[in-house]
Design an enzyme around this catalytic site. Structure first.
Site, PDB file in Angstrom:
ATOM      1  N   GLU A  99      58.019 144.343  23.291  1.00 48.98           N
ATOM      2  CA  GLU A  99      58.215 142.937  23.657  1.00 48.98           C
ATOM      3  C   GLU A  99      59.435 142.804  24.558  1.00 48.98           C
ATOM      4  O   GLU A  99      60.346 143.635  24.503  1.00 48.98           O
ATOM      5  CB  GLU A  99      58.364 142.127  22.361  1.00 48.98           C
ATOM      6  N   ASP A 100      59.433 141.788  25.392  1.00 50.14           N
ATOM      7  CA  ASP A 100      60.599 141.567  26.259  1.00 50.14           C
ATOM      8  C   ASP A 100      61.733 140.902  25.498  1.00 50.14           C
ATOM      9  O   ASP A 100      62.879 141.314  25.582  1.00 50.14           O
ATOM     10  CB  ASP A 100      60.219 140.750  27.507  1.00 50.14           C
ATOM     11  N   ASP A 103      62.862 135.477  20.462  1.00 53.66           N
ATOM     12  CA  ASP A 103      63.685 134.266  20.504  1.00 53.66           C
ATOM     13  C   ASP A 103      63.660 133.630  19.111  1.00 53.66           C
ATOM     14  O   ASP A 103      64.464 133.992  18.255  1.00 53.66           O
ATOM     15  CB  ASP A 103      63.098 133.366  21.604  1.00 53.66           C
ATOM     16  N   LYS A 131      67.555 137.190  20.410  1.00 52.67           N
ATOM     17  CA  LYS A 131      68.534 136.106  20.225  1.00 52.67           C
ATOM     18  C   LYS A 131      68.661 135.840  18.728  1.00 52.67           C
ATOM     19  O   LYS A 131      67.942 134.995  18.194  1.00 52.67           O
ATOM     20  CB  LYS A 131      68.037 134.838  20.933  1.00 52.67           C
ATOM     21  N   PHE A 152      68.978 130.871  27.971  1.00 55.72           N
ATOM     22  CA  PHE A 152      67.750 131.219  28.673  1.00 55.72           C
ATOM     23  C   PHE A 152      68.009 132.253  29.756  1.00 55.72           C
ATOM     24  O   PHE A 152      68.916 132.121  30.566  1.00 55.72           O
ATOM     25  CB  PHE A 152      67.111 129.969  29.285  1.00 55.72           C
ATOM     26  N   VAL A 153      67.215 133.306  29.754  1.00 51.44           N
ATOM     27  CA  VAL A 153      67.395 134.400  30.713  1.00 51.44           C
ATOM     28  C   VAL A 153      66.120 134.658  31.519  1.00 51.44           C
ATOM     29  O   VAL A 153      65.018 134.369  31.051  1.00 51.44           O
ATOM     30  CB  VAL A 153      67.834 135.710  29.991  1.00 51.44           C
ATOM     31  N   ASP A 159      60.399 135.501  32.789  1.00 53.43           N
ATOM     32  CA  ASP A 159      60.204 134.451  33.791  1.00 53.43           C
ATOM     33  C   ASP A 159      60.763 133.110  33.377  1.00 53.43           C
ATOM     34  O   ASP A 159      60.964 132.830  32.194  1.00 53.43           O
ATOM     35  CB  ASP A 159      58.708 134.262  34.049  1.00 53.43           C
ATOM     36  N   ARG A 165      60.305 137.114  37.522  1.00 54.44           N
ATOM     37  CA  ARG A 165      59.940 138.375  36.848  1.00 54.44           C
ATOM     38  C   ARG A 165      60.309 139.595  37.680  1.00 54.44           C
ATOM     39  O   ARG A 165      60.541 140.672  37.154  1.00 54.44           O
ATOM     40  CB  ARG A 165      58.431 138.423  36.590  1.00 54.44           C
TER      41      ARG A 165
HETATM   42  P1  IMP Z   1      59.624 133.188  20.327  1.00 58.60           P
HETATM   43  O1  IMP Z   1      58.290 132.897  19.701  1.00 58.60           O
HETATM   44  O2  IMP Z   1      60.505 131.969  20.281  1.00 58.60           O
HETATM   45  O3  IMP Z   1      60.323 134.377  19.713  1.00 58.60           O
HETATM   46  O4  IMP Z   1      59.382 133.429  21.849  1.00 58.60           O
HETATM   47  C1  IMP Z   1      59.064 134.644  22.341  1.00 58.60           C
HETATM   48  C2  IMP Z   1      58.584 134.545  23.770  1.00 58.60           C
HETATM   49  O5  IMP Z   1      59.191 133.463  24.452  1.00 58.60           O
HETATM   50  C3  IMP Z   1      58.970 135.774  24.533  1.00 58.60           C
HETATM   51  O6  IMP Z   1      57.970 136.731  24.477  1.00 58.60           O
HETATM   52  C4  IMP Z   1      59.187 135.243  25.930  1.00 58.60           C
HETATM   53  O7  IMP Z   1      57.973 135.305  26.653  1.00 58.60           O
HETATM   54  C5  IMP Z   1      59.575 133.823  25.737  1.00 58.60           C
HETATM   55  N1  IMP Z   1      61.046 133.629  25.855  1.00 58.60           N
HETATM   56  C6  IMP Z   1      61.913 133.377  24.862  1.00 58.60           C
HETATM   57  N2  IMP Z   1      63.168 133.261  25.313  1.00 58.60           N
HETATM   58  C7  IMP Z   1      63.088 133.441  26.641  1.00 58.60           C
HETATM   59  C8  IMP Z   1      64.084 133.447  27.693  1.00 58.60           C
HETATM   60  O8  IMP Z   1      65.299 133.284  27.486  1.00 58.60           O
HETATM   61  N3  IMP Z   1      63.611 133.692  28.947  1.00 58.60           N
HETATM   62  C9  IMP Z   1      62.299 133.889  29.218  1.00 58.60           C
HETATM   63  N4  IMP Z   1      61.344 133.900  28.282  1.00 58.60           N
HETATM   64  C10 IMP Z   1      61.736 133.667  26.999  1.00 58.60           C
HETATM   65 MG    MG Z   2      56.752 137.590  26.016  1.00 56.22          MG
END
Ligand code: IMP
Ligand code: MG
Length: 179
Positions: A99-100, A103, A131, A152-153, A159, A165
């Site tokens: 995973e990238d 969050d 995070k 936010f990054v 993206d 990207r």
């Molecule tokens: P989560 O469900 O909140 O953990 O979100 C995960 C997904 O949100 C990641 O796979 C990213 O695609 C996107 N995401 C979360 N934070 C960021 C950010 O800071 N920049 C870009 N994409 C983000």
């Molecule tokens: Mg993602």
């Protein structure tokens, strides 16, 4: 650096990213040697990270790509509606999700829940970014590139509304843009 309509500043350089990837890949090689792991890359964001990571993993392994639809713009919905491109047999396989960024953890938590139904031998996560302050789900992420602040990054696969990207480094939203 302007991405779409917002200002971003340099946050993690490509050299720092590659340094961390070298360390993560060494750990993965040690932990998965002889286990024939299946790496599942979560598209879109993780495609560049996965490409760099996997080329450092010189053990018998497979890589595949899936897409879960859910994330809109800058705010996570945490709902996984659909899995696209998932036709690999993961029963009794050692699975590593690539995973990238984790969050809130809602997306990863849902994905893990879905995949566990297919009864893999093990299921771990490698994420480039995490995070910790944003985490809402008690998920275990064994392999973390960088723990970052709740900001936010973009770049290196990540993206902002589809843009950024292709940036080689990771950038963070500039201070004066924050809500
Ligand atoms: P989560 O469900 O909140 O953990 O979100 C995960 C997904 O949100 C990641 O796979 C990213 O695609 C996107 N995401 C979360 N934070 C960021 C950010 O800071 N920049 C870009 N994409 C983000
Ligand atoms: Mg993602």
């Amino acid at each position: 650096m302007l991405v779409k309509d917002k200002k971003f500043k340099l946050f993690i350089s490509q050299a720092q990213i590659q340094e961390r990837i070298a360390i993560l890949s060494k750990r993965l090689v040690e932990d998965y040697r002889g286990k024939n792991p299946l790496f599942i890359t979560i598209l879109n964001g993780a495609f560049i990270f996965a490409a760099d990571l996997i080329r450092q993993i010189d053990i018998e392994s497979e890589i595949t790509f899936v897409k879960f639809t859910s994330y809109a713009s800058m705010e996570s919905t945490g709902k996984v509606d659909q899995i696209i491109g998932f036709n690999d047999d993961i029963f009794q396989r050692h699975i590593v999700l690539i995973e990238d960024i984790v969050d809130t953890g809602l997306t990863m938590s849902e994905i893990m829940h879905e995949l566990k139904r297919f009864r893999p031998s093990s299921l771990e996560v490698v994420t480039l970014l995490m995070k910790p302050d944003a985490l809402k789900m008690p998920i275990k992420v064994n392999y973390v590139g960088f723990e970052i602040e709740n900001k936010f990054v973009v770049g290196y696969g990540l993206d902002y509304d589809g843009y950024g990207r292709n940036l080689q480094d990771i950038y963070v939203l500039a201070q004066d843009q924050e809500a």
